[in-house]
Design a protein around this motif. Sequence first.
Motif, short mmCIF file in Angstrom:
data_model
loop_
_atom_site.label_atom_id
_atom_site.label_comp_id
_atom_site.label_asym_id
_atom_site.label_seq_id
_atom_site.Cartn_x
_atom_site.Cartn_y
_atom_site.Cartn_z
N UNK A 3 1.69 6.53 -0.45
CA UNK A 3 0.31 6.28 0.06
C UNK A 3 -0.23 7.41 -0.36
N UNK A 4 -1.74 7.05 -0.44
CA UNK A 4 -2.76 8.80 -1.45
C UNK A 4 -3.67 8.48 0.42
N UNK A 5 -3.88 10.24 0.22
CA UNK A 5 -5.36 10.05 0.79
C UNK A 5 -6.88 9.59 0.51
N UNK A 6 -6.92 8.59 0.85
CA UNK A 6 -7.85 7.97 0.51
C UNK A 6 -9.20 8.72 2.05
N UNK A 7 -9.64 9.04 1.52
CA UNK A 7 -10.32 9.76 3.29
C UNK A 7 -11.63 8.87 3.09
N UNK A 8 -12.02 8.11 2.97
CA UNK A 8 -13.28 7.39 3.19
C UNK A 8 -12.66 6.10 4.66
N UNK A 9 -11.37 5.75 4.10
CA UNK A 9 -10.82 4.83 5.18
C UNK A 9 -10.03 5.17 5.31
N UNK A 10 -9.25 6.30 5.91
CA UNK A 10 -8.21 6.77 6.55
C UNK A 10 -8.18 6.48 7.80
N UNK A 11 -7.30 5.39 8.52
CA UNK A 11 -7.41 5.76 9.83
C UNK A 11 -7.86 6.70 10.85
N UNK A 12 -7.46 7.59 10.81
CA UNK A 12 -7.37 8.67 12.14
C UNK A 12 -8.44 9.45 11.01
N UNK A 13 -9.65 9.00 9.96
CA UNK A 13 -10.51 10.43 9.38
C UNK A 13 -9.76 10.74 7.78
N UNK A 14 -11.17 11.36 7.44
CA UNK A 14 -11.26 12.24 6.33
C UNK A 14 -10.34 13.34 7.02
N UNK A 15 -10.59 13.83 7.66
CA UNK A 15 -10.42 15.97 7.98
C UNK A 15 -8.93 15.31 8.35
N UNK A 16 -8.29 14.49 8.88
CA UNK A 16 -6.87 14.28 9.21
C UNK A 16 -5.60 13.92 8.35
N UNK A 17 -6.90 12.73 6.80
CA UNK A 17 -5.78 12.12 5.73
C UNK A 17 -5.12 12.96 4.67
N UNK A 18 -4.85 14.41 4.55
CA UNK A 18 -5.38 15.06 3.63
C UNK A 18 -2.81 15.56 4.07
N UNK A 19 -3.51 15.65 5.39
CA UNK A 19 -1.67 16.18 6.34
C UNK A 19 -0.94 14.54 6.58
N UNK A 20 -1.35 13.78 7.38
CA UNK A 20 -0.94 12.35 7.50
C UNK A 20 -0.25 11.30 6.45
N UNK A 21 -0.94 11.64 5.53
CA UNK A 21 -1.35 10.97 4.07
C UNK A 21 0.52 11.29 3.39
N UNK A 22 -0.05 12.56 3.20
CA UNK A 22 1.40 13.43 2.29
C UNK A 22 2.30 13.13 3.05
N UNK A 23 2.25 13.27 4.60
CA UNK A 23 3.51 13.41 5.06
C UNK A 23 4.25 12.20 5.10
N UNK A 24 4.00 11.06 4.83
CA UNK A 24 3.49 10.00 5.47
C UNK A 24 4.77 9.34 3.99
N UNK A 25 3.97 9.82 2.73
CA UNK A 25 4.68 9.42 1.47
C UNK A 25 5.69 10.48 1.17
N UNK A 26 5.49 11.27 1.72
CA UNK A 26 6.94 12.11 1.48
C UNK A 26 8.33 11.54 2.33
N UNK A 27 7.52 11.53 3.75
CA UNK A 27 9.11 10.08 4.43
C UNK A 27 9.00 9.05 3.79
N UNK A 28 8.34 7.94 3.33
CA UNK A 28 8.83 6.90 2.12
C UNK A 28 9.64 7.88 1.73
N UNK A 29 9.25 8.54 0.32
CA UNK A 29 10.31 8.48 -0.76
C UNK A 29 11.29 9.22 -0.16
#
Length: 444
Positions: free
Chosen positions: A185-211
């Motif tokens: 996943x990428x931190x697509x702020x406009x479409x991030x489920x919990x809002x753009x303010x959370x996208x950076x931290x949540x998407x990077x954590x998800x991506x790293x976990x998946x890797x």
Amino acid sequence: MSAIPQERRVVTAIPGPKSQELQARRTAAVAGGVGSVLPVFTARAGGGIIEDVDGNRLIDFGSGIAVTSVGASAEAVVRKASAQLQDFTHTCFMVTPYEGYVAVAEALAELTPGDHAKKSALFNSGAEAVENAVKIARAYTKRQAVVVFDHGYHGRTNLTMALTAKNMPYKNGFGPFAPEVYRVPVAYGYRWPTGPENAGAEASAQAIDMINKQVGAENVAAIIIEPVLGEGGFIEPAKGFLPAIAQFAKDNGIVFVADEIQSGFCRTGEWFACDDEGVVPDLITTAKGIAGGLPLAAVTGRAEIMDAPHAGGLGGTYGGNPVACAGALGAIETMKELDLNAKAKKIEQIMKARLTAIQDKYEIVGDIRGRGAMIAIELVKDPATKEPDAEATAALAKACHAEGLLVLTCGTYGNVLRFLPPLVIGEDLLNEGLDILEQAFARI
């Protein structure tokens, strides 16, 4: 500035009769798989104008997809490339080298992020640069896996199709694709489920976990990302995302590759989009804006990584063509002399103010985003559900084309209007183009 009058002029229907004649010849002779946004045939171009064979002058909000940032006939590019044409057109750098290639590599070492020792290899196209970045990363790490991101676009060769997220029109029916490519996943702020303010931290954590879980960090040669995603919809990853991914790569011996093919060379108001959050990639790929419209691409990076492939392992007959290198030196000279980073920031200021006014009037405009002269609006049927509106996007583009404004669309859902004006466009033309866009919204 360009010799072409910098004013819009519509004297025929668009496309006009001469363009239509040429289109008939094209249909008979050119493969059908090669598309065109707008079948008006260009006679000359420069500054912020494209003049067609019928004498229409269109305002250019496309720059040949972020290529002619310095204009389509910039004086320094024409002068240097013309002088090189007189001397020689080709020797093949791998046979007998020439100074222009070395000078471009030196300029890239100076301009790209980071103050470490850097080296470059030159190629012909963005896809070729990305493909070679993967080769270099694999040679350096002795690993195979490559990680890419949702909504990413990296080219049309077999490997870069595998790296690209979007099926139509880039991948459909062209498989099988290169193996050992993993998408996160990428931190697509406009479409991030919990809002753009959370996208950076949540998407990077998800991506790293998946890797870690699905690939294993110790198997990854390279992580490749566009610091502003281009074809995927001019998505600016939410703040914090890029630094977190870059740090993860560093901690795990993974080569972090910034694909700056569309976003590089002053397009976002900085030399490279990475500069925005101070991210220093191990390798950076460039093309498009590098040479004022001549075909040139590069991989630039840490000297020890760039030197990993064996002698003869990198190259190509035309890679770093002398005429294209001369054009690149002219383009870089123009960017410095005219301070095109400042120009890009001014374009952003004007465009965002005008686009915000449009958004206030029409709720179809879900999001305005981008930096510098790499700006986009995402169109939705309903701001609450954010359902993409590809039909309205296509209709708006068509309405703009009819009035003599060239605009491009993009986005995974086909619902993004993107604006890539030449950085040398006059403010009067820029505002006139935005007037046409505003009128198109009023009509549609």
